[in-house]
Scaffold this active site. Structure first.
Site, PDB file in Angstrom:
ATOM      1  N   CYS A   1      34.260   4.656  39.805  1.00 26.87           N
ATOM      2  CA  CYS A   1      34.766   5.807  39.035  1.00 26.87           C
ATOM      3  C   CYS A   1      33.635   6.645  38.443  1.00 26.87           C
ATOM      4  CB  CYS A   1      35.690   5.340  37.920  1.00 26.87           C
ATOM      5  SG  CYS A   1      37.011   4.279  38.490  1.00 26.87           S
TER       6      CYS A   1
ATOM      7  N   HIS B   1      36.669  10.376  32.224  1.00 26.03           N
ATOM      8  CA  HIS B   1      37.359   9.721  33.341  1.00 26.03           C
ATOM      9  C   HIS B   1      38.804   9.439  32.920  1.00 26.03           C
ATOM     10  CE1 HIS B   1      38.421   7.194  36.592  1.00 26.03           C
ATOM     11  NE2 HIS B   1      38.387   6.070  35.895  1.00 26.03           N
TER      12      HIS B   1
ATOM     13  N   ASN C   1      44.844   7.483  37.706  1.00 26.53           N
ATOM     14  CA  ASN C   1      43.409   7.278  37.857  1.00 26.53           C
ATOM     15  C   ASN C   1      43.026   7.477  39.327  1.00 26.53           C
ATOM     16  OD1 ASN C   1      40.832   6.155  38.079  1.00 26.53           O
ATOM     17  ND2 ASN C   1      41.287   4.361  36.833  1.00 26.53           N
TER      18      ASN C   1
HETATM   19  O1  UT7 Z   1      38.952   3.262  36.495  1.00 24.85           O
HETATM   20  C1  UT7 Z   1      38.289   2.149  35.974  1.00 24.85           C
HETATM   21  C2  UT7 Z   1      38.679   1.941  34.617  1.00 24.85           C
HETATM   22  N1  UT7 Z   1      39.983   1.359  34.500  1.00 24.85           N
HETATM   23  C3  UT7 Z   1      40.490   1.199  33.311  1.00 24.85           C
HETATM   24  O2  UT7 Z   1      39.830   1.604  32.387  1.00 24.85           O
HETATM   25  C4  UT7 Z   1      41.771   0.476  33.102  1.00 24.85           C
HETATM   26  C5  UT7 Z   1      41.657  -0.357  31.851  1.00 24.85           C
HETATM   27  N2  UT7 Z   1      42.820  -1.147  31.505  1.00 24.85           N
HETATM   28  C6  UT7 Z   1      43.997  -0.601  31.141  1.00 24.85           C
HETATM   29  O3  UT7 Z   1      44.189   0.597  31.220  1.00 24.85           O
HETATM   30  C7  UT7 Z   1      45.073  -1.515  30.595  1.00 24.85           C
HETATM   31  O4  UT7 Z   1      44.520  -2.786  30.364  1.00 24.85           O
HETATM   32  C8  UT7 Z   1      46.311  -1.658  31.516  1.00 24.85           C
HETATM   33  C9  UT7 Z   1      47.090  -0.371  31.539  1.00 24.85           C
HETATM   34  C10 UT7 Z   1      45.846  -2.017  32.931  1.00 24.85           C
HETATM   35  C11 UT7 Z   1      47.230  -2.761  31.005  1.00 24.85           C
HETATM   36  O5  UT7 Z   1      47.565  -2.557  29.647  1.00 24.85           O
HETATM   37  P1  UT7 Z   1      47.524  -3.766  28.609  1.00 24.85           P
HETATM   38  O6  UT7 Z   1      48.024  -3.272  27.346  1.00 24.85           O
HETATM   39  O7  UT7 Z   1      46.103  -4.278  28.633  1.00 24.85           O
HETATM   40  O8  UT7 Z   1      48.549  -4.776  29.208  1.00 24.85           O
HETATM   41  P2  UT7 Z   1      48.323  -6.277  29.708  1.00 24.85           P
HETATM   42  O9  UT7 Z   1      47.559  -6.282  30.993  1.00 24.85           O
HETATM   43  O10 UT7 Z   1      47.785  -7.099  28.597  1.00 24.85           O
HETATM   44  O11 UT7 Z   1      49.809  -6.720  29.961  1.00 24.85           O
HETATM   45  C12 UT7 Z   1      50.728  -6.824  28.892  1.00 24.85           C
HETATM   46  C13 UT7 Z   1      52.025  -7.328  29.468  1.00 24.85           C
HETATM   47  C14 UT7 Z   1      51.892  -8.576  30.330  1.00 24.85           C
HETATM   48  O12 UT7 Z   1      53.024  -9.367  30.107  1.00 24.85           O
HETATM   49  P3  UT7 Z   1      52.946 -10.666  29.129  1.00 24.85           P
HETATM   50  O13 UT7 Z   1      51.905 -11.551  29.748  1.00 24.85           O
HETATM   51  O14 UT7 Z   1      52.535 -10.124  27.792  1.00 24.85           O
HETATM   52  O15 UT7 Z   1      54.316 -11.207  29.187  1.00 24.85           O
HETATM   53  C15 UT7 Z   1      51.925  -8.052  31.723  1.00 24.85           C
HETATM   54  O16 UT7 Z   1      52.425  -8.981  32.660  1.00 24.85           O
HETATM   55  O17 UT7 Z   1      52.572  -6.312  30.326  1.00 24.85           O
HETATM   56  C16 UT7 Z   1      52.888  -6.904  31.607  1.00 24.85           C
HETATM   57  N3  UT7 Z   1      52.709  -5.880  32.618  1.00 24.85           N
HETATM   58  C17 UT7 Z   1      53.665  -5.009  32.964  1.00 24.85           C
HETATM   59  N4  UT7 Z   1      54.945  -4.884  32.551  1.00 24.85           N
HETATM   60  C18 UT7 Z   1      55.657  -3.888  33.104  1.00 24.85           C
HETATM   61  C19 UT7 Z   1      51.591  -5.593  33.325  1.00 24.85           C
HETATM   62  N5  UT7 Z   1      51.814  -4.565  34.136  1.00 24.85           N
HETATM   63  C20 UT7 Z   1      53.108  -4.191  33.936  1.00 24.85           C
HETATM   64  C21 UT7 Z   1      53.910  -3.180  34.478  1.00 24.85           C
HETATM   65  N6  UT7 Z   1      55.179  -3.069  34.030  1.00 24.85           N
HETATM   66  N7  UT7 Z   1      53.463  -2.313  35.404  1.00 24.85           N
END
Ligand code: UT7
Length: 345
Positions: free
Chosen positions: A130, A272, A302
Site C-alpha cells: 500500500c 491511505h 482499500n
Molecule cells: O492496507 C493495509 C492496511 N490495512 C489496514 O490498515 C487494516 C487494519 N485493520 C482493520 O481495519 C481492522 O482491524 C478490521 C476492519 C480488519 C477489523 O476490525 P476489528 O475491530 O479489528 O475487528 P476484529 O478483527 O477484532 O473482529 C471483531 C469481531 C470478531 O468476532 P469475535 O471474535 O469478537 O466474536 C470477528 O470474527 O468481528 C468479527 N468479524 C466480522 N463480523 C462480521 C470479522 N470480520 C467480520 C465481518 N462481518 N466482515
C-alpha cells in the site's frame, strides 16, 4: 509556513541547488462494477452495519474478468497524461506500484509501456504494497532531480479482487480494484513548489501480519498451496491497525518537521484509505480536523497502492486545494512499509 521551503532543494552533501519536481497531471480509473455491502451479505456471514461501523466502507469496485491491472493502469495513466498535456513519446520512465501484477514477470510497467505506445520509456514495477505509490513517486522524483530523466509516469494499480479470499469475511469486505497515476516533471522556474520532502520507512520484523504466503520462491504453487488457500491475502487486522496508526502518525510528523511546517499549514491531508477509524485516529494524533482529511474509502474500500493515487486525483479535481497550497500524503502497508510526502501544489 515557518521557514522557506527552498531549504529542501539544497543537497546537504554537495550544497548544490536541486531541480524541484512537480506533479503536472493526475488521473484515476475505477471499474464500473460496484460491489455493495448488501452484495457481500449474500456471500459471507457479515452485515452492512458491521462493515460500515468497523471500517467505514459502503461499496467497492471490482474489475471485469477481461481487465488486468495493466488495463486499469493505462486508463489512469491516459487521464494523467491528458491533464499534463504529455504524449507517450515524452515519457522517459514508467513506474508501476502494485502487489497484483498481471503476472510475476515481466513487469506490469512494461505491459503498460506497450499499451500506451511509450516506446522511449524505461519501465519497472515497485513493490511496497500500500506504500508503493509514494515509494514510486520518490524514486521518480530522484531520477528527475538528478537530471537523468525529465518526465516520469508513476502509477498505483491493483486488481485485488484476484487475491482476495472470498470465503474470509475478515478480509473480503475491505478491498477493491482501481488505479491512479501522476506525471512528474520539473517546471524549472518555480523553486519552492512541488514535492518538498518524502519520508519512507520499513519494518520487516512484522512481515507476517499482512501477506500473501504462496506463489513466490518460498511456497511455489502446488495442489496443497491452492487447497490451503495460501494464494490469498492474509491479515492480522488488529495488529495491522495498531501499527498503521503509529507509523502513519510518526511519518506525518517527520515530514512536517523536515519542512518546518505545522499541521495548520497543510490544506489537505490525503492518507491511505484503509479504515475510517485509522484515519480518525491519525487525524486526532496529528491535530488535523477531519474536514482537512480526504476520504473516499466509503466508495472504494482499500485499493492498496492505488488508494492514495486515486484519492490525490479526486481531491485535486474536486478543488480541495489550489496551486501553492500545501498537502500531506501518508501511506502504510504490508512489509511493513510506510511513507509520507509534503507537496506544495
Ligand atoms: O492496507 C493495509 C492496511 N490495512 C489496514 O490498515 C487494516 C487494519 N485493520 C482493520 O481495519 C481492522 O482491524 C478490521 C476492519 C480488519 C477489523 O476490525 P476489528 O475491530 O479489528 O475487528 P476484529 O478483527 O477484532 O473482529 C471483531 C469481531 C470478531 O468476532 P469475535 O471474535 O469478537 O466474536 C470477528 O470474527 O468481528 C468479527 N468479524 C466480522 N463480523 C462480521 C470479522 N470480520 C467480520 C465481518 N462481518 N466482515
Amino acid at each position: 509556513m515557518t521557514k522557506s521551503s527552498k531549504t529542501h532543494l539544497r543537497n546537504p552533501r554537495s550544497k548544490q541547488l536541486l531541480r524541484p519536481v512537480h506533479i503536472v497531471g493526475t488521473g484515476s480509473y475505477v471499474p464500473d462494477r460496484v460491489l455493495t455491502n448488501a452484495d457481500l451479505e449474500k456471500l459471507v456471514d457479515t452485515t452492512d452495519e458491521w462493515i460500515v461501523s468497523r471500517s467505514g466502507i459502503k461499496e467497492r469496485r471490482i474489475a471485469a474478468d477481461w481487465q488486468c491491472t495493466s488495463d486499469l493502469a493505462v486508463e489512469a495513466a491516459r487521464r494523467a497524461m491528458e491533464q499534463a498535456k504529455v504524449n507517450e513519446d515524452e515519457i522517459d520512465l514508467i513506474i508501476c506500484a502494485t502487489i497484483t501484477p498481471d503476472m510475476p514477470f515481466p513487469a506490469t510497467a512494461c505491459l503498460i509501456q506497450q499499451k500506451l505506445g511509450a516506446k522511449r520509456a524505461a519501465a519497472f514495477d515497485m513493490e511496497a504494497a500500500c506504500s508503493g505509490f509514494l515509494y514510486g513517486m520518490e524514486v521518480g522524483q530522484q531520477f528527475i532531480t538528478s537530471g537523468t530523466y525529465n518526465t516520469v509516469l508513476v502509477i498505483g494499480a491493483e486488481k485485488l479482487s484476484t487475491i482476495i479470499d472470498w470465503e474470509d469475511r475478515s478480509t473480503c469486505v475491505l478491498f477493491g480494484d482501481g488505479a491512479g497515476a501522476v506525471i512528474l516533471r520539473s517546471r524549472g522556474e518555480e523553486a519552492g513548489h512541488g514535492i518538498l520532502t518524502t519520508c519512507m520507512g520499513a519494518d520487516g520484523s512484522q512481515a507476517d501480519i499482512l501477506l500473501m504466503p504462496a506463489g513466490g520462491a518460498r511456497y511455489p504453487a502446488t495442489k496443497e498451496s491452492v487447497s490451503g488457500r495460501m494464494h490469498h491475502l492474509k491479515m492480522a487486522g488488529k495488529e495491522v491497525f495498531k501499527s498503521a496508526v503509529l507509523a502513519m502518525q510518526t511519518a506525518a510528523e517527520e515530514a512536517l518537521r523536515r519542512c518546518n511546517l505545522t499541521i495548520a499549514d497543510i490544506k489537505c491531508v490525503i492518507p491511505h484509505q484503509a479504515n475510517i477509524r485509522i484515519l480518525e485516529a491519525i487525524a486526532d494524533r496529528i491535530g488535523a480536523p477531519m474536514d482537512k482529511v480526504y476520504v473516499n474509502l466509503h466508495r472504494y474500500g482499500n485499493i492498496s497502492a492505488a488508494s492514495v493515487a486515486i484519492a490525490l486525483d479526486e481531491a485535486a479535481r474536486e478543488g480541495r486545494f489550489q496551486r501553492g497550497d500545501l498537502i500531506l500524503l501518508i501511506v502504510f502497508g504490508s512489509g511493513l512499509t510506510w511513507a509520507s510526502c509534503v507537496i506544495q501544489w
